[in-house]
Design a protein around this motif. Structure first.
Motif, PDB file in Angstrom:
ATOM      1  N   PRO A 130      23.170  36.461  86.016  1.00  0.00           N
ATOM      2  CA  PRO A 130      24.412  36.771  85.187  1.00  0.00           C
ATOM      3  C   PRO A 130      26.326  37.224  85.824  1.00  0.00           C
ATOM      4  CG  PRO A 130      23.089  38.005  84.338  1.00  0.00           C
ATOM      5  CD  PRO A 130      22.654  38.053  85.080  1.00  0.00           C
ATOM      6  N   PRO A 131      27.167  36.042  85.585  1.00  0.00           N
ATOM      7  CA  PRO A 131      28.567  35.629  86.473  1.00  0.00           C
ATOM      8  C   PRO A 131      28.561  36.650  86.080  1.00  0.00           C
ATOM      9  CG  PRO A 131      28.472  33.758  85.290  1.00  0.00           C
ATOM     10  CD  PRO A 131      26.327  34.769  84.959  1.00  0.00           C
ATOM     11  N   PRO A 132      30.242  37.435  86.576  1.00  0.00           N
ATOM     12  CA  PRO A 132      31.670  38.495  85.939  1.00  0.00           C
ATOM     13  C   PRO A 132      31.780  37.498  84.822  1.00  0.00           C
ATOM     14  CG  PRO A 132      31.532  37.512  88.273  1.00  0.00           C
ATOM     15  CD  PRO A 132      30.563  37.183  88.332  1.00  0.00           C
ATOM     16  N   VAL A 133      32.510  37.637  83.799  1.00  0.00           N
ATOM     17  CA  VAL A 133      32.875  36.692  83.334  1.00  0.00           C
ATOM     18  C   VAL A 133      34.622  37.991  82.111  1.00  0.00           C
ATOM     19  CG1 VAL A 133      32.943  36.002  80.930  1.00  0.00           C
ATOM     20  CG2 VAL A 133      30.967  36.289  82.095  1.00  0.00           C
ATOM     21  N   THR A 134      35.614  37.002  81.997  1.00  0.00           N
ATOM     22  CA  THR A 134      36.849  37.861  81.952  1.00  0.00           C
ATOM     23  C   THR A 134      36.956  37.586  80.683  1.00  0.00           C
ATOM     24  OG1 THR A 134      37.744  38.182  84.131  1.00  0.00           O
ATOM     25  CG2 THR A 134      38.861  37.772  81.841  1.00  0.00           C
ATOM     26  N   VAL A 135      37.540  38.290  79.025  1.00  0.00           N
ATOM     27  CA  VAL A 135      37.797  38.027  78.244  1.00  0.00           C
ATOM     28  C   VAL A 135      38.792  38.233  77.944  1.00  0.00           C
ATOM     29  CG1 VAL A 135      37.286  38.210  75.278  1.00  0.00           C
ATOM     30  CG2 VAL A 135      35.412  38.325  76.814  1.00  0.00           C
ATOM     31  N   ARG A 179      25.051  41.161  79.664  1.00  0.00           N
ATOM     32  CA  ARG A 179      23.932  41.447  80.881  1.00  0.00           C
ATOM     33  C   ARG A 179      25.254  41.178  82.081  1.00  0.00           C
ATOM     34  NH1 ARG A 179      23.830  44.297  77.613  1.00  0.00           N
ATOM     35  NH2 ARG A 179      21.307  44.561  76.292  1.00  0.00           N
ATOM     36  N   GLY A 180      25.871  41.138  82.510  1.00  0.00           N
ATOM     37  CA  GLY A 180      26.883  40.900  83.734  1.00  0.00           C
ATOM     38  C   GLY A 180      27.845  41.462  83.716  1.00  0.00           C
TER      39      GLY A 180
END
Length: 762
Positions: free
Chosen positions: A394-399, A423-424
């Motif tokens: 799972p790649p990192p994500v910014t919300v 899960r990232g």
């Protein structure tokens, strides 16, 4: 115009005078310098409507009045409005009518007692009713000219207005004109004012076409003198009061029934050398038998030494023609022009509405097929993909959550984000855009791990998003409004689509959470049918118009290359999506990435929201207008679709309603009701399919028919208002809607997570 949005009150458009920074006071002892302000467009008031006189609504009302007048005039001229048919025979009681029944066919009622005249022997006055007709009147005139005969044409005023050249030809060839009313109304079945109107309008039409009035008149459906009833006699007296000499008939060829040429000839020949007024028709259907019979009748009359002349010549009177005054000629020409214009306009309008209906049904069918293809591909692709698509991990994500005065719902939004099943690595940035209701403090409260609150002066939603983009730590960005909650799997479903490196943005599936009332239910149907069904087709056509602000995912590098989120329009999501498509990025739709949003709960708030959406979409379309000529087909598909179905067709919608009301009022309402029911049925079937694809209950469709009477009108009035605002140069400010905190009870009751299936099933 397919988005949801939070309520930022200001727009960060450069130079719009809405910067929240305070000016420094001038140094003591120095008066402030007055600088001339450059002229700017008028701004809108706080409720989102333009300040100053709303002249465009006057223009809309005037336009609808013009349409109504055109429909009424065309309907009156063609017999739709006020149409009358022959009534049942009346009694034969009065002494005056008895005197008419004993007399001749030319009746003078100007004295105390009616007088009548019979034609002398070996004299025939050929008369023609119901014309002029562009096909048959010229053929009748040709036959008359070939035999050197003259005739009297009792013309219908509306047909004179429609074919003034034929009326002029009748006069130029030495024939006579008579008044046969304006709309061929049965004068025994209309009030006195209508009878006088029929007579005067025909005189005006004649004055406009030929410069003449006529002293002759023949009521429609009038019989031979022996059959005149009391009601017909009363109508004849009214015509006489208008200055007319009434002409009945001795021999009626009854060619209207097309009995055959021989029968018409037999009915048109007087016996024993007697004179007669003979009646035929040069309009009203196929008059081939009339033309053939006329040729034979004139041959027979010539062989029996009859003369065929006009009515006035037959009885030794001066011509029935009188020179019309300049005023009558002017108003007559205006009437004729208005009738022809109304006929042309109504014809064009009918074709336009037919084409609009065909386009709408064709769009429904085309989009249903594409939506089915998209659903099939998605189901197959979902089975083959794991939770993170093609990513090894799972790649990192910014919300990013831009928020202005979202105290009512910000904690519900954050609870849904931190409870995600993704899960990232997850970074959540709340960009508080100068809120005054404590939004930032609520977002910074304990219990929201991974949430960072960024405070900034108010500058508008695009500026808040750009701040979040600049502060984001990761390449994949998800943007969510502060009135929206995610389902647990939404983030993962958005992210997995980015395994394809050609994809620059992913649109999620926005659903209405507060759908208890009629307005909420209508918006729920619109979101499922009008928004999410369309997005399935847009993905296949590579012409996605909008990734909604409520649930959208983007590549940070793509946004940075574009210079961030533009503040040029009030529809920053549409503007951004169009820019991405023009830059060559694919924009796709992930229907399983569900976000629940709080929709407006009142008509006023709905109006303000849709007004901003529509106005912003028009701005975005204008900004990206050059995309139409670019090699990328996006511009032609997207802008062409929006122009046709979101601008032009809604402008026809008021006319559709007006024509429906008009048809119900003046004609048989059954076809209109049947057409409306058929259209609603088609919409219902499409809605059922769209709800089925979205996993929604079909029971929501019960309110769909009522949508045609309030919601539909509101939507097309929004388009009219937005287009007028844009054309008049009024600058619309950002205006938000009042939040109700719809999702608080659900997220709290579920322990930070929105219940499966959304708030409709708590």
């Amino acid at each position: 115009m397919t988005r949801t949005g939070s309520g930022h009150p200001r727009h960060s458009r450069p130079g719009d005078g809405q910067d929240s920074r305070r000016r420094r006071p001038p140094p003591k002892g120095r008066s402030p310098r007055r600088r001339r302000r450059p002229p700017v467009a008028r701004t809108a008031t706080a409720n989102g409507l333009p300040s100053g006189p709303r002249g465009h609504w006057f223009l809309v009302a005037a336009g609808l009045l013009v349409v109504a007048a055109a429909l009424t005039l065309d309907g009156y001229a063609t017999g739709v409005v006020g149409e009358t048919r022959p009534g049942p025979p009346a009694g034969f009681a009065s002494a005056e009518s008895a005197e008419v029944r004993r007399g001749g066919p030319v009746v003078n009622v100007t004295g105390d007692r009616p007088t009548s005249v019979r034609l002398p022997g070996r004299t025939v006055a050929l008369t023609f009713n119901d014309g002029p007709d562009p096909e048959w009147t010229p053929q009748v005139l040709d036959v008359l000219a070939r035999h050197g005969a003259k005739a009297t044409f009792f013309v219908v005023g509306s047909k004179v207005a429609r074919h003034p050249d034929l009326a002029r030809r009748i006069v130029a060839e030495g024939h006579e004109l008579g008044n046969h009313t304006y709309s061929h109304a049965d004068l025994t079945a209309v009030p006195g004012w209508r009878l006088r109107l029929e007579s005067s309008l025909t005189q005006r039409a004649l004055a406009g076409a030929t410069g003449l009035h006529t002293t002759l008149a023949r009521p429609p459906h009038s019989p031979a003198p022996p059959a005149v009833t009391d009601l017909q006699w009363a109508a004849m007296k009214e015509l006489a009061a208008e200055g007319h000499l009434v002409v009945l008939t001795d021999l009626d060829a009854e060619d209207w029934s097309r009995p055959g040429t021989a029968e018409i000839v037999a009915s048109s020949l007087p016996a024993g050398g007697e004179g007669a007024v003979v009646t035929m028709r040069d309009s009203g259907g196929d008059r081939r038998q009339t033309v053939e019979a006329l040729d034979l009748v004139l041959e027979r009359l010539k062989g029996e030494d009859y003369r065929a002349v006009t009515v006035t010549e037959a009885i030794g009177m001066p011509s029935a023609h009188r020179r019309a005054g300049a005023v009558d000629r002017f108003f007559g020409a205006a009437l004729n022009l208005a009738q022809r214009a109304s006929e042309t306009f109504t014809g064009v309008l009918r074709w336009a509405l037919f084409i609009a209906g065909a386009l709408t049904l064709g769009r429904f069918g085309f989009f249903i097929v594409l939506a089915g293809v998209h659903a099939h591909r998605t189901r197959g692709g979902t089975r083959r993909r794991n939770a993170v698509g093609g990513w090894p991990s799972p790649p990192p994500v910014t919300v990013i959550v831009p928020a202005y005065n979202e105290a009512a719902g910000i904690q519900a939004t954050l609870r849904s984000l931190v409870a995600t099943s993704y899960r990232g690595e997850l970074e959540i940035l709340v960009v508080d855009d100068g809120s005054t209701d404590g939004t930032a403090n609520l977002a910074a409260a304990p219990g929201f791990p991974g949430v960072r609150v960024i405070r900034r002066p108010n500058g508008g939603k695009p500026a808040a998003l750009n701040t979040g983009i600049a502060q984001a730590s990761h390449e994949l960005l998800i943007m969510v409004d502060g009135d929206t909650v995610f389902e647990r799997a939404t983030i993962g479903r958005l992210v997995r689509r980015f395994a394809d490196p050609a994809i620059g943005a992913v649109s999620g599936n926005t659903k209405v959470g507060n759908r208890r009332g009629a307005i909420g239910r209508w918006q729920h149907i619109e979101y499922v049918i009008g928004f999410n069904l369309d997005r399935r087709a847009f993905e296949l056509l590579d012409c996605m118009a909008t990734v909604p602000g409520a649930v959208g995912a983007f590549r940070r590098s793509a946004l940075v290359a574009l210079g961030g989120v533009s503040g040029d329009t009030l529809a920053e999501d549409t503007d951004l999506t169009m820019a991405l498509c023009r830059a060559g990025w694919r924009v796709v739709y992930e229907e399983n990435a569900v976000a629940w949003t709080e929709a407006p709960a009142s008509l006023g708030e709905l109006w303000r929201q849709r007004y901003r959406w529509c106005y912003g979409t028009l701005q975005a379309m204008w900004k990206h207008r050059r995309a139409v000529v670019e090699r990328n087909p996006f511009g032609r598909r997207c802008l062409g679709y929006l122009t046709l179905f979101h601008v032009l067709l809604p402008l026809l919608a008021p006319v559709v309603d007006l024509m429906a009301i008009y048809a119900i009022a003046v004609d048989d309402p059954l076809p209109v009701v049947a057409a409306w029911a058929g259209f609603v049925l088609v919409q219902g079937l499409i809605g059922w399919y769209a709800l089925l694809l979205d996993g929604e209950r079909a029971s929501a469709l019960w309110i769909l028919p009522l949508q045609q009477f309030v919601y539909r009108q509101l939507m097309y009035l929004v388009v009219i208002q937005s287009l007028a605002t844009a054309l008049l140069g009024v600058r619309l400010r950002w205006h938000g809607i009042r939040r109700e905190g719809t999702f608080n009870e659900f997220t709290q009751a579920a322990g930070r997570s929105l219940p499966a299936g959304g708030p409709r099933r708590p």
